[in-house]
Design an enzyme around this catalytic site. Sequence first.
Site, short mmCIF file in Angstrom:
data_model
loop_
_atom_site.label_atom_id
_atom_site.label_comp_id
_atom_site.label_asym_id
_atom_site.label_seq_id
_atom_site.Cartn_x
_atom_site.Cartn_y
_atom_site.Cartn_z
N GLU A 77 50.23 45.28 35.94
CA GLU A 77 50.59 43.95 36.45
C GLU A 77 51.63 44.01 37.57
OE1 GLU A 77 51.18 40.96 33.42
OE2 GLU A 77 51.91 39.52 34.91
N SER A 116 41.03 38.08 30.82
CA SER A 116 40.43 39.30 30.26
C SER A 116 40.15 40.39 31.29
CB SER A 116 39.21 39.02 29.38
OG SER A 116 38.06 38.70 30.12
N GLN A 153 50.00 32.61 38.29
CA GLN A 153 49.03 31.97 37.39
C GLN A 153 49.70 31.15 36.29
OE1 GLN A 153 46.12 34.18 34.55
NE2 GLN A 153 44.91 33.18 36.14
N ARG A 165 43.59 35.15 38.80
CA ARG A 165 42.96 36.16 37.94
C ARG A 165 42.06 35.50 36.90
NH1 ARG A 165 44.30 38.58 32.69
NH2 ARG A 165 45.99 37.08 32.48
N LEU A 166 40.94 36.14 36.62
CA LEU A 166 40.14 35.67 35.49
C LEU A 166 40.69 36.28 34.21
CD1 LEU A 166 36.42 35.72 36.63
CD2 LEU A 166 38.12 33.90 36.80
N GLU A 218 42.93 31.95 25.63
CA GLU A 218 41.71 31.35 26.17
C GLU A 218 40.51 31.58 25.24
OE1 GLU A 218 41.51 31.37 30.43
OE2 GLU A 218 39.62 32.42 30.28
N HIS A 247 48.74 29.37 32.92
CA HIS A 247 47.68 29.33 31.91
C HIS A 247 47.68 27.90 31.35
CE1 HIS A 247 45.49 30.17 28.25
NE2 HIS A 247 45.29 31.42 28.61
C1 LIG Z 1 50.89 36.46 25.84
C2 LIG Z 1 49.97 37.20 26.77
C3 LIG Z 1 48.62 37.31 26.46
C4 LIG Z 1 47.78 37.99 27.32
N1 LIG Z 1 46.45 38.09 26.99
C5 LIG Z 1 45.61 38.78 27.79
C6 LIG Z 1 44.25 38.96 27.43
O1 LIG Z 1 43.80 38.53 26.38
N2 LIG Z 1 43.46 39.64 28.28
C7 LIG Z 1 43.92 40.17 29.46
O2 LIG Z 1 43.15 40.78 30.18
N3 LIG Z 1 45.23 40.03 29.80
C8 LIG Z 1 46.08 39.36 29.00
N4 LIG Z 1 47.39 39.23 29.36
C9 LIG Z 1 47.89 39.95 30.54
C10 LIG Z 1 48.05 41.43 30.21
O3 LIG Z 1 48.39 41.58 28.86
C11 LIG Z 1 49.14 42.09 31.06
O4 LIG Z 1 48.92 41.82 32.42
C12 LIG Z 1 49.13 43.61 30.87
O5 LIG Z 1 49.15 43.94 29.50
C13 LIG Z 1 50.31 44.26 31.58
O6 LIG Z 1 50.36 45.61 31.25
P1 LIG Z 1 51.35 46.60 32.02
O7 LIG Z 1 51.17 47.94 31.43
O8 LIG Z 1 51.17 46.44 33.47
O9 LIG Z 1 52.80 46.05 31.69
P2 LIG Z 1 53.59 45.85 30.30
O10 LIG Z 1 52.72 45.98 29.11
O11 LIG Z 1 54.35 44.60 30.47
O12 LIG Z 1 54.58 47.08 30.27
C14 LIG Z 1 55.67 47.19 31.16
C15 LIG Z 1 56.48 48.39 30.79
O13 LIG Z 1 57.48 48.62 31.79
C16 LIG Z 1 58.71 48.92 31.17
N5 LIG Z 1 59.78 48.55 32.09
C17 LIG Z 1 59.93 47.41 32.80
N6 LIG Z 1 61.06 47.45 33.53
C18 LIG Z 1 61.64 48.65 33.29
C19 LIG Z 1 62.84 49.29 33.75
N7 LIG Z 1 63.69 48.70 34.59
N8 LIG Z 1 63.11 50.53 33.27
C20 LIG Z 1 62.28 51.15 32.38
N9 LIG Z 1 61.15 50.58 31.92
C21 LIG Z 1 60.84 49.35 32.38
C22 LIG Z 1 58.69 48.12 29.87
O14 LIG Z 1 59.58 48.67 28.94
C23 LIG Z 1 57.23 48.29 29.46
O15 LIG Z 1 57.06 49.48 28.74
C24 LIG Z 1 48.27 38.55 28.51
C25 LIG Z 1 49.61 38.43 28.82
C26 LIG Z 1 50.44 37.74 27.97
C27 LIG Z 1 51.88 37.57 28.38
#
Ligand SMILES: Cc1cc2nc3c(=O)[nH]c(=O)nc-3n(C[C@H](O)[C@H](O)[C@H](O)COP(=O)(O)OP(=O)(O)OC[C@H]3O[C@@H](n4cnc5c(N)ncnc54)[C@H](O)[C@@H]3O)c2cc1C
Length: 590
Positions: free
Chosen positions: A386, A400, A234, A397-398, A249, A236
């Site tokens: 993710e 939010s 994606q 993806r949409l 957005e 943005h």
């Molecule tokens: C700037 C930005 C704005 C966004 N805004 C929105 C929004 O408004 N609404 C929405 O729905 N989505 C939004 N998204 C997308 C959404 O925030 C993410 O897809 C989501 O938060 C991912 O969460 P997660 O828990 O999967 O991963 P993350 O929050 O990325 O966490 C990953 C974790 O894995 C750990 N990790 C990674 N590799 C290793 C390793 N080798 N060893 C140990 N630990 C490791 C990291 O330390 C971290 O703790 C946004 C994304 C970005 C970048």
Amino acid sequence: MLSSNTFKFDVLLIGGGGAGLRAAIAIAETNPNFSVAVVSKVYPMRSHTVAAEGGAAAVIKENDSFDDHCMDTIAGGDWMSDQDAVELFVNEAPKELTQMEHWGCPWSREPDGKVAVRPFGGMSIERTWFAADKTGFHMLHTLFQTSLKYNNITRFDEWFTTKILVENGRCQGATAIELRSGKVGVIAAKAVIMCTGGAGRVFPFTTNGNIKTGDGMAMAYRAGVPLKDMEFIQYHPTGLPGTGILITEATRGEGGILVNKDNYRYLQDYDLGKPLDIDDPMHPVKKSMELGPRDRLSQAFVAEREKGRTVPGPYGHVVHLDIRHLGKKIIDKKLPFVRELARNYAGIDPVYELIPVLPVVHYMMGGIDTDKDGATSLPGLFAAGECACVSINGANRLGSNSLTEILVFGACAGKAAATYATEHPDLDIAAVEKKCTDEQERIAREFIRKTGGKERIAALRNELKDTLESGAGIYRTEVSLKETCDKIDELRERFGNVLIEDSSLTFNTELTSALELDFMLDVAEAIANSALARTESRGSHQRTDFPERNDGKFLKHSLAYHTDDKPRINYKDVVITKWPPGERVYGKEE
Ligand SMILES: Cc1cc2nc3c(=O)[nH]c(=O)nc-3n(C[C@H](O)[C@H](O)[C@H](O)COP(=O)(O)OP(=O)(O)OC[C@H]3O[C@@H](n4cnc5c(N)ncnc54)[C@H](O)[C@@H]3O)c2cc1C
């Protein structure tokens, strides 16, 4: 008898972001006697979830419906979403966001006290809950603080996982380096959940934090689990030039418009799906063509640039996002962070000036192939967030949906992993300790003790990013993708000769960069090869040599399997429950 570097838990979470913490809480609640480990390469509050701004989607308004949220998600994803997963997601979404409220998440409110919702791209009605424009920050805080309530959750902060350990055909833990000491430990567990987030850093210009290097995807891939739909990346449409910082957005949701160099609202010239019926141009949803799906908006930018209608700048061509008409009061109330970011990083005040923006890599629709419970094809290994591909996001993806996804599927994976751990109580500690010793030896041999390498990590990493952008960017062709696949092979080869100058054990960032690059190379090969094999255009995957969507051949998920040579690409059917493939629409006619 456990060695001093061996830890034993019922369930291991790799990742302390939104998905990891939500899963940890689900397990702790399922069984208070369960021991849960959360490993994170950064302090959990630094996970990328903290950076999310705009909000989290769930049906809340009386004139909204579960079917509409499903339909928006499926059409937005160009029919690549598994509809059974979408239905589960949409049904659980309001419960999860209400649960967050009870745990202390400060959702923004209407004057009458009701939870406020804002419009978001591709959503036919306002259903995006938000906490000003710092939603991810507040959500992660809420989850982190809630996780502190449970004594059975143990955190391994700043531990870097390098490999998952498979014994007797079952995932039984992982090896991780304690970054402070360089000590390698084995964290044995009856079930493991991968929650390592996305991999946007494989591209040069991205909103993603530095840590988003696809580690978990690569670890699962190496263990034989397929990576699903990796070709769908994606972009943005509104990143800040130079930094890649996201202008959420929500800015367009609140009424911001996109204009080209002639100050013309160019999106009216493009097919963004089924056009809105604009009989009331001031209707908050109907008036905004800027709320078309992200893939279409990013593609429209490229077309404008090709027509010479964008504005050249020091970091490439841009268009402008105009929110001046919203006025200072609304901007400060609903978009304070946008104003702060624009002032600090673009040197402009959006109350009075136009914000320069361009498309930026933001999110991976693909990831570790899982079912609705987060289970992978490797027994004992689950994935959520993710890094996983359930898939609700399909080909696009949409906005939010992802913050809600990490809650819904984090909780599902947590519960399923807890059940699995209960049913599979035995661990072969001696065998996993042996595997850990082998991994420690590999890291020493290939990196820490290695001498005479010639290839610089930063140079290899930059070449990798550049080849993905040039060959597998917003538009792709067979020629561009083949070049990228070949380049990745070359970089993989050269990585064998990587130069490591730091052999220290304490916070060896050169080592972690090398390990991350190793993971990125795997993720990149899955992206490029999956994109090469998909000879159609769908959602964010646009092949100029195959411009049509081809449901007959490609209404299927791609599955990339790791081999010693190029990845093997297989396919499996998309799950259709009650929404047969059709024309993409956005915006609801009333
Ligand atoms: C700037 C930005 C704005 C966004 N805004 C929105 C929004 O408004 N609404 C929405 O729905 N989505 C939004 N998204 C997308 C959404 O925030 C993410 O897809 C989501 O938060 C991912 O969460 P997660 O828990 O999967 O991963 P993350 O929050 O990325 O966490 C990953 C974790 O894995 C750990 N990790 C990674 N590799 C290793 C390793 N080798 N060893 C140990 N630990 C490791 C990291 O330390 C971290 O703790 C946004 C994304 C970005 C970048």
